[in-house]
Design a protein around this motif. Structure first.
Motif, PDB file in Angstrom:
ATOM      1  N   GLY A  19       0.796  -1.222   0.000  1.00  0.00           N
ATOM      2  CA  GLY A  19       0.000   0.000   0.000  1.00  0.00           C
ATOM      3  C   GLY A  19       0.824   1.265   0.000  1.00  0.00           C
ATOM      4  N   MET A  20       0.120   2.386  -0.119  1.00  0.00           N
ATOM      5  CA  MET A  20       0.757   3.696  -0.168  1.00  0.00           C
ATOM      6  C   MET A  20       0.373   4.477   1.087  1.00  0.00           C
ATOM      7  SD  MET A  20       2.380   3.723  -3.031  1.00  0.00           S
ATOM      8  CE  MET A  20       2.611   5.302  -3.838  1.00  0.00           C
ATOM      9  N   VAL A  21       1.194   5.460   1.404  1.00  0.00           N
ATOM     10  CA  VAL A  21       0.938   6.299   2.580  1.00  0.00           C
ATOM     11  C   VAL A  21       0.671   7.723   2.099  1.00  0.00           C
ATOM     12  CG1 VAL A  21       1.953   7.231   4.706  1.00  0.00           C
ATOM     13  CG2 VAL A  21       2.398   4.850   4.042  1.00  0.00           C
ATOM     14  N   MET A  22      -0.289   8.394   2.712  1.00  0.00           N
ATOM     15  CA  MET A  22      -0.572   9.775   2.325  1.00  0.00           C
ATOM     16  C   MET A  22       0.516  10.707   2.851  1.00  0.00           C
ATOM     17  SD  MET A  22      -4.681  10.047   2.313  1.00  0.00           S
ATOM     18  CE  MET A  22      -4.739  11.177   0.922  1.00  0.00           C
ATOM     19  N   LYS A  23       1.029  11.519   1.962  1.00  0.00           N
ATOM     20  CA  LYS A  23       2.148  12.423   2.290  1.00  0.00           C
ATOM     21  C   LYS A  23       1.718  13.490   3.292  1.00  0.00           C
ATOM     22  CE  LYS A  23       4.339  14.039  -1.390  1.00  0.00           C
ATOM     23  NZ  LYS A  23       5.702  13.610  -0.996  1.00  0.00           N
ATOM     24  N   PRO A  24       2.656  13.918   4.136  1.00  0.00           N
ATOM     25  CA  PRO A  24       2.276  14.952   5.109  1.00  0.00           C
ATOM     26  C   PRO A  24       2.070  16.344   4.501  1.00  0.00           C
ATOM     27  CG  PRO A  24       4.601  14.366   5.358  1.00  0.00           C
ATOM     28  CD  PRO A  24       4.017  13.397   4.365  1.00  0.00           C
ATOM     29  N   GLU A  25       2.902  16.707   3.476  1.00  0.00           N
ATOM     30  CA  GLU A  25       2.884  18.112   3.009  1.00  0.00           C
ATOM     31  C   GLU A  25       1.506  18.629   2.598  1.00  0.00           C
ATOM     32  OE1 GLU A  25       4.793  15.646   1.893  1.00  0.00           O
ATOM     33  OE2 GLU A  25       6.665  16.372   1.002  1.00  0.00           O
ATOM     34  N   PRO A  26       0.723  17.868   1.788  1.00  0.00           N
ATOM     35  CA  PRO A  26      -0.583  18.414   1.383  1.00  0.00           C
ATOM     36  C   PRO A  26      -1.499  18.674   2.578  1.00  0.00           C
ATOM     37  CG  PRO A  26       0.039  16.600  -0.055  1.00  0.00           C
ATOM     38  CD  PRO A  26       1.020  16.595   1.075  1.00  0.00           C
ATOM     39  N   PHE A  27      -1.518  17.777   3.567  1.00  0.00           N
ATOM     40  CA  PHE A  27      -2.354  17.993   4.756  1.00  0.00           C
ATOM     41  C   PHE A  27      -1.871  19.216   5.538  1.00  0.00           C
ATOM     42  CE2 PHE A  27      -3.739  13.485   4.300  1.00  0.00           C
ATOM     43  CZ  PHE A  27      -5.098  13.689   4.414  1.00  0.00           C
ATOM     44  N   PHE A  28      -0.550  19.338   5.710  1.00  0.00           N
ATOM     45  CA  PHE A  28      -0.029  20.491   6.458  1.00  0.00           C
ATOM     46  C   PHE A  28      -0.384  21.796   5.748  1.00  0.00           C
ATOM     47  CE2 PHE A  28       2.740  19.541  10.143  1.00  0.00           C
ATOM     48  CZ  PHE A  28       2.571  18.167  10.182  1.00  0.00           C
ATOM     49  N   ARG A  29      -0.235  21.812   4.444  1.00  0.00           N
ATOM     50  CA  ARG A  29      -0.542  23.045   3.690  1.00  0.00           C
ATOM     51  C   ARG A  29      -2.025  23.359   3.731  1.00  0.00           C
ATOM     52  NH1 ARG A  29       2.497  23.135  -2.021  1.00  0.00           N
ATOM     53  NH2 ARG A  29       1.156  24.943  -2.141  1.00  0.00           N
ATOM     54  N   ALA A  30      -2.855  22.311   3.602  1.00  0.00           N
ATOM     55  CA  ALA A  30      -4.308  22.522   3.614  1.00  0.00           C
ATOM     56  C   ALA A  30      -4.770  23.054   4.970  1.00  0.00           C
ATOM     57  CB  ALA A  30      -5.032  21.209   3.288  1.00  0.00           C
ATOM     58  N   VAL A  31      -4.331  22.394   6.041  1.00  0.00           N
ATOM     59  CA  VAL A  31      -4.773  22.796   7.384  1.00  0.00           C
ATOM     60  C   VAL A  31      -4.269  24.208   7.703  1.00  0.00           C
ATOM     61  CG1 VAL A  31      -4.589  22.280   9.857  1.00  0.00           C
ATOM     62  CG2 VAL A  31      -4.987  20.420   8.222  1.00  0.00           C
ATOM     63  N   LYS A  32      -3.028  24.493   7.332  1.00  0.00           N
ATOM     64  CA  LYS A  32      -2.461  25.826   7.594  1.00  0.00           C
ATOM     65  C   LYS A  32      -3.283  26.894   6.865  1.00  0.00           C
ATOM     66  CE  LYS A  32       1.846  28.406   7.383  1.00  0.00           C
ATOM     67  NZ  LYS A  32       3.139  28.539   6.703  1.00  0.00           N
ATOM     68  N   SER A  33      -3.600  26.606   5.613  1.00  0.00           N
ATOM     69  CA  SER A  33      -4.356  27.575   4.820  1.00  0.00           C
ATOM     70  C   SER A  33      -5.772  27.781   5.386  1.00  0.00           C
ATOM     71  CB  SER A  33      -4.406  27.088   3.372  1.00  0.00           C
ATOM     72  OG  SER A  33      -5.553  27.551   2.728  1.00  0.00           O
ATOM     73  N   ILE A  34      -6.403  26.689   5.813  1.00  0.00           N
ATOM     74  CA  ILE A  34      -7.766  26.778   6.365  1.00  0.00           C
ATOM     75  C   ILE A  34      -7.745  27.520   7.701  1.00  0.00           C
ATOM     76  CG2 ILE A  34      -9.663  25.393   7.337  1.00  0.00           C
ATOM     77  CD1 ILE A  34      -8.854  23.255   5.127  1.00  0.00           C
ATOM     78  N   LYS A  35      -6.730  27.233   8.532  1.00  0.00           N
ATOM     79  CA  LYS A  35      -6.650  27.879   9.845  1.00  0.00           C
ATOM     80  C   LYS A  35      -6.250  29.345   9.739  1.00  0.00           C
ATOM     81  CE  LYS A  35      -5.842  23.976  12.948  1.00  0.00           C
ATOM     82  NZ  LYS A  35      -4.855  23.286  13.786  1.00  0.00           N
ATOM     83  N   ALA A  36      -5.654  29.719   8.611  1.00  0.00           N
ATOM     84  CA  ALA A  36      -5.200  31.098   8.431  1.00  0.00           C
ATOM     85  C   ALA A  36      -6.362  32.087   8.472  1.00  0.00           C
ATOM     86  CB  ALA A  36      -4.428  31.231   7.123  1.00  0.00           C
TER      87      ALA A  36
END
Ligand code: ADE
Length: 245
Positions: A59-76
């Protein structure tokens, strides 16, 4: 209430959230949804969100960068946020958690994974609560997020309308529902219990309570210990045990 969701399959949410009670709750201004495409926050031109697992394995693992960028942008935006991650490793979801979340003043942000797992660093630094909807494994967090959202929204004041109230539910907190019937009074030889046609409201309430307790005792006895029961309920339970012997 405000619910936001991060997923690679936004259309799953568009379909469910635009029908019935949830749709009406949005129209009434009781709840607001915003669905974010995780791929919009990827860091390469192929919009990649997964990669091979360190240490090998399937299987594959979901990368951290997209989640970090998404959450940061939403929390901004500055709104206080409570972040939930859907996973079979999470705290088991139940009606008590639904009630607690329905009273939450912060915006709820649901992180939905796909593939084998999400990189552990997402959980470690972005997530306030990891939640499981049961001891089975689904192909992604989208259905769990919808299950949780559905159970929360129906508890928000005004969401269910006049034809139904959550009042009776709080009365029967922690036990199973009683049997329900509608017309016709007889169908394929099966009759509605006479008492329900009697119009005797007090007797009907008693019957319903007893049948709810009976079902709980026979089907889910472990719920009896945790339920909020009265002395009268315990008396009815002994009666049922006698009848079922
Ligand atoms: N993702 C996959 N299976 C799940 C489950 N049972 N609960 C929450 N998230 C999940």
């Amino acid at each position: 209430m405000r619910c936001e969701i991060i997923t690679i399959f936004p259309s799953i949410f568009d379909a469910y959230l635009s029908e019935s009670i949830l749709k009406r709750a949005v129209e009434k201004g009781i709840v607001e949804f915003k669905v974010h495409q995780l791929r919009d926050y990827s860091v390469d031109k192929h919009r990649t969100v997964d990669d091979y697992p360190y240490g090998g394995g399937p299987g594959m693992v979901m990368k951290p960068e997209p989640f970090f960028r998404a959450v940061k942008s939403i929390k901004a935006e500055g709104t206080e946020t409570f972040t939930l991650m859907m996973s079979p490793q999470g705290r088991p979801f139940d009606q008590e958690m639904a009630l607690e979340l329905s009273k939450e003043k912060r915006r709820l942000l649901f992180l939905c994974g796909r593939y084998e797992a999400i990189d552990e660093r997402v959980r470690d630094s972005l997530v306030d609560r990891e939640v499981s909807i049961g001891d089975y494994v689904l192909t992604g967090g989208e259905l769990p997020a919808l299950v949780i959202i559905d159970s929360i929204v129906r508890l928000l004041p005004g969401a269910l309308g006049d034809e139904y109230s959550a009042k009776e539910e709080s009365f029967s907190w922690g036990i199973l529902d009683y049997p329900h019937y509608t017309r016709p009074p007889e169908f394929e030889g099966m009759k509605v219990p006479d008492l329900l046609l009697s119009g005797n409201h007090k007797e009907i309430l008693l019957w319903r309570r007893k049948e709810a307790l009976r079902r709980t005792l026979l089907r889910r006895p472990e719920l009896i210990q945790r339920a909020l029961l009265t002395d009268e309920d315990y008396r009815i339970l002994s009666e049922i045990k006698e009848e079922e012997r």
